[in-house]
Design a protein around this motif. Structure first.
Motif, PDB file in Angstrom:
ATOM      1  N   LYS A  43       0.353  -1.582   0.020  1.00 47.93           N
ATOM      2  CA  LYS A  43       0.070   0.231  -0.247  1.00 47.93           C
ATOM      3  C   LYS A  43       0.425   1.051   0.072  1.00 47.93           C
ATOM      4  N   ALA A  44       0.969   2.432  -0.908  1.00 42.71           N
ATOM      5  CA  ALA A  44       1.955   3.376  -0.990  1.00 42.71           C
ATOM      6  C   ALA A  44       0.394   4.096  -1.666  1.00 42.71           C
ATOM      7  N   ASP A  45       1.600   5.624  -1.889  1.00 43.18           N
ATOM      8  CA  ASP A  45       0.586   6.913  -2.457  1.00 43.18           C
ATOM      9  C   ASP A  45       1.606   6.530  -4.037  1.00 43.18           C
ATOM     10  N   LEU A  46       2.025   6.844  -4.445  1.00 41.39           N
ATOM     11  CA  LEU A  46       3.110   6.130  -5.317  1.00 41.39           C
ATOM     12  C   LEU A  46       3.822   5.805  -5.783  1.00 41.39           C
ATOM     13  N   VAL A  47       4.096   4.878  -7.298  1.00 40.34           N
ATOM     14  CA  VAL A  47       5.555   3.901  -7.293  1.00 40.34           C
ATOM     15  C   VAL A  47       6.285   5.216  -8.243  1.00 40.34           C
ATOM     16  N   LEU A  48       8.248   4.961  -7.894  1.00 40.33           N
ATOM     17  CA  LEU A  48       8.295   5.585  -8.200  1.00 40.33           C
ATOM     18  C   LEU A  48       9.729   4.403  -9.085  1.00 40.33           C
ATOM     19  N   ILE A  49      10.273   3.931 -10.119  1.00 40.51           N
ATOM     20  CA  ILE A  49      10.569   3.733 -10.769  1.00 40.51           C
ATOM     21  C   ILE A  49      11.996   4.578 -11.929  1.00 40.51           C
ATOM     22  N   SER A  50      13.719   4.447 -11.282  1.00 38.52           N
ATOM     23  CA  SER A  50      14.258   4.226 -12.103  1.00 38.52           C
ATOM     24  C   SER A  50      15.388   3.875 -13.261  1.00 38.52           C
ATOM     25  N   ASP A  51      14.640   2.882 -14.276  1.00 36.47           N
ATOM     26  CA  ASP A  51      14.898   2.030 -15.372  1.00 36.47           C
ATOM     27  C   ASP A  51      14.485   2.968 -16.336  1.00 36.47           C
ATOM     28  N   SER A  52      14.562   3.811 -16.632  1.00 34.95           N
ATOM     29  CA  SER A  52      15.544   4.082 -18.323  1.00 34.95           C
ATOM     30  C   SER A  52      16.022   4.930 -17.801  1.00 34.95           C
ATOM     31  N   SER A  53      15.764   5.805 -19.952  1.00 39.46           N
ATOM     32  CA  SER A  53      17.078   6.756 -19.592  1.00 39.46           C
ATOM     33  C   SER A  53      16.862   8.257 -19.817  1.00 39.46           C
ATOM     34  N   MET A  54      17.793   9.218 -19.429  1.00 37.35           N
ATOM     35  CA  MET A  54      17.573  10.512 -19.529  1.00 37.35           C
ATOM     36  C   MET A  54      17.663  10.539 -21.456  1.00 37.35           C
ATOM     37  N   PHE A  55      16.669  12.083 -22.304  1.00 33.39           N
ATOM     38  CA  PHE A  55      16.738  11.600 -23.717  1.00 33.39           C
ATOM     39  C   PHE A  55      18.340  11.895 -23.957  1.00 33.39           C
ATOM     40  N   ALA A  56      19.206  12.468 -23.433  1.00 31.08           N
ATOM     41  CA  ALA A  56      20.285  12.833 -23.909  1.00 31.08           C
ATOM     42  C   ALA A  56      21.554  12.877 -22.950  1.00 31.08           C
ATOM     43  N   LYS A  57      23.004  13.157 -23.273  1.00 27.29           N
ATOM     44  CA  LYS A  57      23.492  13.963 -21.664  1.00 27.29           C
ATOM     45  C   LYS A  57      23.385  14.888 -21.389  1.00 27.29           C
ATOM     46  N   GLY A  58      23.179  15.653 -20.623  1.00 24.58           N
ATOM     47  CA  GLY A  58      23.020  16.724 -20.207  1.00 24.58           C
ATOM     48  C   GLY A  58      21.659  17.716 -20.416  1.00 24.58           C
ATOM     49  N   LEU A  91       8.272   7.328 -13.535  1.00 28.62           N
ATOM     50  CA  LEU A  91       9.334   7.158 -14.534  1.00 28.62           C
ATOM     51  C   LEU A  91      10.551   8.551 -14.478  1.00 28.62           C
ATOM     52  N   LEU A  92      11.566   8.057 -13.465  1.00 28.99           N
ATOM     53  CA  LEU A  92      12.710   8.806 -13.163  1.00 28.99           C
ATOM     54  C   LEU A  92      14.054   8.534 -14.225  1.00 28.99           C
ATOM     55  N   GLY A  93      14.213   8.455 -15.089  1.00 32.77           N
ATOM     56  CA  GLY A  93      15.461   7.574 -15.691  1.00 32.77           C
ATOM     57  C   GLY A  93      16.975   8.475 -15.890  1.00 32.77           C
ATOM     58  N   PHE A  94      17.772   7.817 -15.040  1.00 24.64           N
ATOM     59  CA  PHE A  94      19.142   8.395 -15.060  1.00 24.64           C
ATOM     60  C   PHE A  94      20.143   7.797 -15.654  1.00 24.64           C
ATOM     61  N   GLY A  95      20.268   6.873 -16.996  1.00 23.92           N
ATOM     62  CA  GLY A  95      20.270   6.714 -18.121  1.00 23.92           C
ATOM     63  C   GLY A  95      20.723   6.671 -19.557  1.00 23.92           C
ATOM     64  N   LEU A  96      21.168   6.570 -20.003  1.00 27.13           N
ATOM     65  CA  LEU A  96      21.730   7.479 -21.748  1.00 27.13           C
ATOM     66  C   LEU A  96      21.221   6.420 -22.770  1.00 27.13           C
ATOM     67  N   PRO A  97      20.748   6.987 -23.439  1.00 30.00           N
ATOM     68  CA  PRO A  97      20.102   6.070 -24.884  1.00 30.00           C
ATOM     69  C   PRO A  97      21.305   4.875 -25.902  1.00 30.00           C
ATOM     70  N   ASP A  98      22.879   5.527 -25.106  1.00 28.14           N
ATOM     71  CA  ASP A  98      23.219   4.904 -25.689  1.00 28.14           C
ATOM     72  C   ASP A  98      24.057   4.242 -24.677  1.00 28.14           C
ATOM     73  N   GLU A  99      23.921   3.382 -23.546  1.00 29.23           N
ATOM     74  CA  GLU A  99      24.449   2.830 -23.354  1.00 29.23           C
ATOM     75  C   GLU A  99      24.400   0.994 -23.011  1.00 29.23           C
TER      76      GLU A  99
END
Ligand code: BES
Ligand code: ZN
Length: 463
Positions: A172-187, A416-424
């Motif tokens: 039971k919670a109020d929201l889900v946080l996931i970091s398993d995606s990428s940023m649009f590009a470096k910077g 969905l809060l991603g910290f990867g990069l598309p070319d990783e």
């Protein structure tokens, strides 16, 4: 806050040595030879959760790989974040294409190389360190946190639905946080608001009852590899559209507003092609690359085999040929319905000379998450503080099957809060995580948890 940021700066080296440990465990979920490693990895995650101050840490069995759960519930009245991630990784082959061993973390330049560095151990670890910094400096968190780190995401999260159903109260919670995606590009930090679904099938094409001498029999029977290739080749037309009847029937069209928004993103088709090393891009006619990858369904052949593929030549007409086929899906397609359409079509186009067997391996549904929620607003503010730039909004082509299930079973929206990069190089040799994103991610994690209560504001919260 100053003190928390100082803590992060002072512990940079330790973070890397702990991450190295995490990344050294070959938790490949799809290969049973790694079952003991996967189990060991779950234990590592649990021990680490304890070390950063999480309570009620449990390694919970499933019919497959275990789920690791923990919580910190010391902020009554504040929202509860369910943080989801996965500790399992994709296979490493082809191993010879790695420049350093996949399970020995290696930092070269600004890149942290190892299988799982970006997808998803590195990103899970980022939040472990965000939580740790808050706990060590403040002795508490600004919000309640529950963690659910699973070991089967890369194989379709087959047992997670039942796990969530059986543990509704616990989760039971109020929201889900996931970091398993990428940023649009470096910077260029971004918030992701849509993922594609998936339907994964295996095809077996059977011809003669045994392998045959291709001289004695070639010319008299349909080679199953040829039959299979003909079938696969016919699945797209000359406009790159999938030829399976009904495939596009339920596809939700892209709105003009969304197409306009995609067009405004800093994306250059030519540079994209060059980075990928392809002479020309390919895809469904009438759509840009971003539209094709983020918002249009596809059908890919992931692997094809049969006959002799060893060293040198062997003249053989094989008895069988195989292929792995996957479709990426968009709203409002469903994984089960698409699997049925594909199977029916393959059986229909199969030449009379062979037998075709189709097996469904796994699937998941496409997700679209709201972008005006308090969670997303907190994430926007956090990215701005952590990376010094306002994020943009993007969709993604990959899949995280549990996102839709969290909404269905628990009524929760996901950030969905991603910290990867598309070319990783996720799922490929030489996977890496950018080191600036690693530290920027830890800072952003701290800011997210800190900002959330004020954005949550007057909303009703669970006690
Ligand atoms: N991290 C990815 C999902 C992802 C990929 C999100 C690219 C955004 C961009 C995840 O670990 C993954 O690879 N999922 C699988 C799911 C499948 C096995 C059901 C995928 O997308 O292939
Ligand atoms: Zn992942």
């Amino acid at each position: 806050m100053e003190q928390v940021m100082q803590y992060i700066a002072a512990n940079k080296e330790r973070y890397l040595s702990e991450l190295k440990d995490f990344l050294s465990i070959p938790s490949v979920s799809s290969q049973s030879s790694h079952n003991a490693d996967t189990q060991r990895c779950a234990q590592w995650v649990a021990d680490h959760m304890r070390s950063i101050g999480m309570n009620n840490v449990k390694v919970m069995p499933t019919p497959g790989h275990p789920v690791v759960y923990s919580e910190w519930l010391g902020a009554p009245g504040a929202p509860t974040v369910l943080f989801y991630g996965h500790y399992d990784v994709q296979p490493v082959d082809p191993l010879n294409l790695w420049d350093s061993p996949p399970f020995e973390m290696s930092i070269r330049g600004e890149k942290i190389f190892a299988r799982g560095s970006a997808d998803d151990k590195g990103q899970v670890f980022i939040h472990f360190k965000g939580i740790e910094a808050l706990m060590k400096r403040n002795g508490r968190l600004p919000v309640n946190v529950k963690m659910l780190i699973e070991g089967e995401e890369e194989v379709g999260s087959a047992n997670l639905d039942d796990f969530v159903k059986a543990n509704k109260e616990l989760l039971k919670a109020d929201l889900v946080l996931i970091s398993d995606s990428s940023m649009f590009a470096k910077g260029v930090p971004s918030i992701c608001y849509a993922l594609r679904g998936l339907s994964y099938l295996e095809i077996e094409v059977a011809g003669p009852n045994r392998d045959l001498h291709s001289g004695s029999f070639g010319g008299s029977v349909h080679n199953p590899i040829q039959a299979l290739s003909e079938m696969i080749a016919s699945l797209h037309d000359k406009n790159g559209r999938i030829t399976i009847p009904g495939f596009y029937k339920t596809v939700r069209p892209l709105s003009k507003a969304e197409r306009d928004a995609f067009r405004k993103l800093p994306f250059k088709e030519k540079a994209y092609a060059k980075e990928l090393g392809v002479k020309e891009l390919y895809g469904e006619k009438g759509f840009s690359s971003l539209e094709r990858v983020w918002a249009r369904p596809t059908l890919e052949c992931n692997g094809i085999w049969g006959g002799y593929t060893g060293e040198g030549a062997k003249t053989v007409l094989p008895s069988k040929a195989f292929a792995k086929i996957s479709c990426r899906l968009v709203p409002d397609q469903t994984s089960g319905a698409v699997a049925k359409l594909v199977e029916k079509h393959l059986k229909k186009i199969a030449p009379k000379t062979v037998d075709v067997k189709v097996t469904f391996l796994h699937g998941g549904e496409a997700a679209i998450t709201p972008i005006d929620s308090a969670g997303v607003k907190a994430a926007v503010a956090a990215l701005e503080k952590g990376f010094g730039k306002k994020p943009l909004y993007q969709r993604e082509g990959g899949s995280i099957p549990i996102v839709v299930q969290f909404k269905k079973l628990l009524g929760l929206d996901t950030v969905l809060l991603g910290f990867g990069l598309p070319d990783e190089n996720a799922h490929s040799p030489n996977e890496f995580l950018n080191i600036d994103n690693f530290y920027g991610g830890i800072r952003t994690s701290v800011h997210f948890f800190t900002e959330l209560p004020s954005y949550w504001g007057k909303k009703a919260v669970r006690k």
